[in-house]
Design an enzyme around this catalytic site. Structure first.
Site, short mmCIF file in Angstrom:
data_model
loop_
_atom_site.label_atom_id
_atom_site.label_comp_id
_atom_site.label_asym_id
_atom_site.label_seq_id
_atom_site.Cartn_x
_atom_site.Cartn_y
_atom_site.Cartn_z
N LYS A 15 0.83 -1.22 0.00
CA LYS A 15 0.00 0.00 0.00
C LYS A 15 0.85 1.26 0.00
O LYS A 15 0.59 2.20 -0.75
CB LYS A 15 -0.93 0.00 1.23
CG LYS A 15 -1.91 -1.17 1.25
CD LYS A 15 -2.71 -1.22 2.54
CE LYS A 15 -1.91 -1.58 3.77
NZ LYS A 15 -1.41 -2.96 3.82
N GLN A 223 -3.41 -2.25 7.21
CA GLN A 223 -3.72 -3.69 7.32
C GLN A 223 -4.40 -4.16 6.02
O GLN A 223 -4.15 -3.59 4.98
CB GLN A 223 -4.60 -3.97 8.55
CG GLN A 223 -3.89 -3.81 9.88
CD GLN A 223 -3.74 -2.38 10.34
OE1 GLN A 223 -4.70 -1.63 10.43
NE2 GLN A 223 -2.53 -1.96 10.67
#
Ligand code: GDP
Ligand code: IMO
Ligand code: MG
Length: 422
Positions: A15, A223
């Site tokens: 990410k 996450q």
């Protein structure tokens, strides 16, 4: 207009890298949940940098980076993060905004995390021990302390009441934890000043104004979807909503202002910490993924468990989030494997299923594999899709068809430059 970027697996999909690459197209990068359990790695111009609380747009010269109300902040770690960025000449007072409504991780939250994990023995979650669970528990239990609270005079009384509750809870655990609260508190209170180096704002109002002014906002998740407190592999999850809905509650943005939902996944699967992982490999293929992919936790340094791509879980994550664009990371790690597999369904005691069962820990669940043709060429120097080996291209085409979603970015290495747009 807001776009979302979320991890579709058990975290660490890449990410940070992709947010950094995309930041040039946005005015504001906003983290919406999680805390310093996250470790988002950025590599560019010979630098390698891991961010925990600060959004991954921070290296862009002008983009505003906002830490939303859904994030939990440990000032001690935050201070270190700021110090780690000191060489980059970043004007935090201008570029880094913190929501008044973000909750604080207290030293005793970290202690409670450690005590809770120790008490679970073999059933432990494998938490990063950053105090995430206890802090979100105090948030929903309506006992928490928010960043905006520290600007008021009476907050230390509330802090004291909460710490007393925590010490009583700690005393209830069988295995006594040794700690020096005075020392931990000194470090905590000293670190609070670091928050004040940034703008502490009513972040939802800030974002509403920005939306009204036509600014482009990218919401950065932490996450992954399978660690979501509702939709993940409960109880082996984190304590926040990591899926798309979490961006609305974690920033105060309305669902109808969300445009694109970018879902990011690795070409294989990894997981750090405990919990079910049907496609996990315990052989030389898993070992090779870990080694070539450098699969060690960016926050804790723990070795990540590795396995083949799980399409059942990936399809579920795509649906829960409403993903309309995919980004595939780390295909380069799979170069040179003699066999490649993906899981297309699970064998269960009730026969084969193509959806995620309620309890993924059920030992009767076994992946049903499909073989994919491997490729041996090194992808890391490739700069355009037409350079891809035929079998890698087939892998991409196969996944797009299975997942019914276009793969818009293919990443072939950790560096910013190793990113191919399609
Ligand atoms: P995040 O938590 O989702 O931001 O991901 P992490 O930073 O924890 O883990 C991703 C790791 O993979 C980092 O070490 C990245 O530098 C690295 N990485 C990202 N994309 C690629 C890629 O396409 N290929 C390779 N080999 N490494 C990558
Ligand atoms: P990023 O944002 C991978 C895992 C932990 C543990 C479980 C609960 O870098 O993808 P917690 O500390 O939240 O109580 O841990 O969740 N976990 C992560 N795994 N990447 C992360 O973040 C993670 N954050 C938490 O390993 O299994
Ligand atoms: Mg990570």
């Amino acid at each position: 207009m807001v776009d979302l970027l979320l991890g579709l697996q058990w975290g660490d999909e890449g990410k940070g890298k992709i947010v950094d690459v995309l930041t040039q197209s946005y005015d504001i990068i906003a983290r919406f949940q999680g805390g310093p359990n996250a470790g988002h790695t950025l590599e560019f111009e010979g630098h390698k940098h891991v961010l925990h609380t600060i959004p991954s747009g921070i290296f862009h010269p002008t983009a505003i980076n906002l830490i939303g109300n859904g994030v939990v902040i440990d000032p001690v770690i935050f201070k270190k993060e700021l110090e780690g960025l000191s060489g980059f000449n970043i004007d935090f007072g201008k570029k880094l905004l913190i929501s008044k409504k973000a909750h604080l991780i207290l030293p005793t939250h970290r202690l409670l995390d450690a005590a809770s994990e120790a008490s679970k023995g073999k059933a432990k979650i494998g938490s990063t021990l950053k105090g995430i669970g206890p802090t979100y528990m105090d948030k929903t239990g309506r006992n928490g302390i928010r960043v905006g609270d520290i600007l008021a005079n009476d907050w230390k009384d509330r802090y004291q009441t909460l710490v007393e509750k925590h010490t009583r809870l700690l005393a209830n655990y069988e295995a006594a934890l040794e700690y020096d609260l005075e020392e931990l508190e000194k470090e905590f209170f000293d670190s609070l000043e670091s928050l004040k180096r940034c703008q502490i704002v009513d972040s939802e109002n800030y974002l509403h104004q920005a939306q009204k002014a036509g600014k482009k906002i990218l919401a950065e998740g932490a996450q992954g979807s399978l660690l979501d407190v509702d939709f993940g592999t409960y109880p082996f999850v984190t304590s926040s909503t990591t899926t798309a809905a979490g961006a609305c509650t974690g920033l105060g943005i309305a669902p109808n202002t969300v445009k694109e939902v970018f879902g990011i996944f690795k070409a294989y699967t990894t997981r750090v910490g405990s919990g079910p992982f049907p496609t996990e490999l315990f052989d030389e293929n898993g070992e090779r993924m870990g080694k070539v992919g450098n699969e060690f936790g960016a926050t804790t340094g723990r070795a990540r468990r590795c396995g083949w791509l799980d399409l059942v879980a990936l399809k579920y994550a795509i649906r829960v989030n409403g993903v309309n664009q995919l980004m595939m990371m780390k295909g380069d790690v799979l170069s040179g494997f003699s066999t490649l597999k993906v899981c297309t369904a699970y064998e269960t005691s009730e026969g084969p299923v193509a959806h995620l069962p309620f309890d993924l820990s059920d030992p009767s669940i076994k992946p049903i594999w499909k073989d994919v043709s491997p490729w041996k060429e090194d992808l890391t120097a490739m700069t355009a899709e037409d350079q891809f080996p035929a079998n890698f291209q087939l892998y991409i085409d196969f996944l797009e068809e299975e997942l019914e979603t276009p793969i818009k970015i293919v990443s072939v290495g950790p560096d910013r430059k190793q990113t191919i747009f399609r």
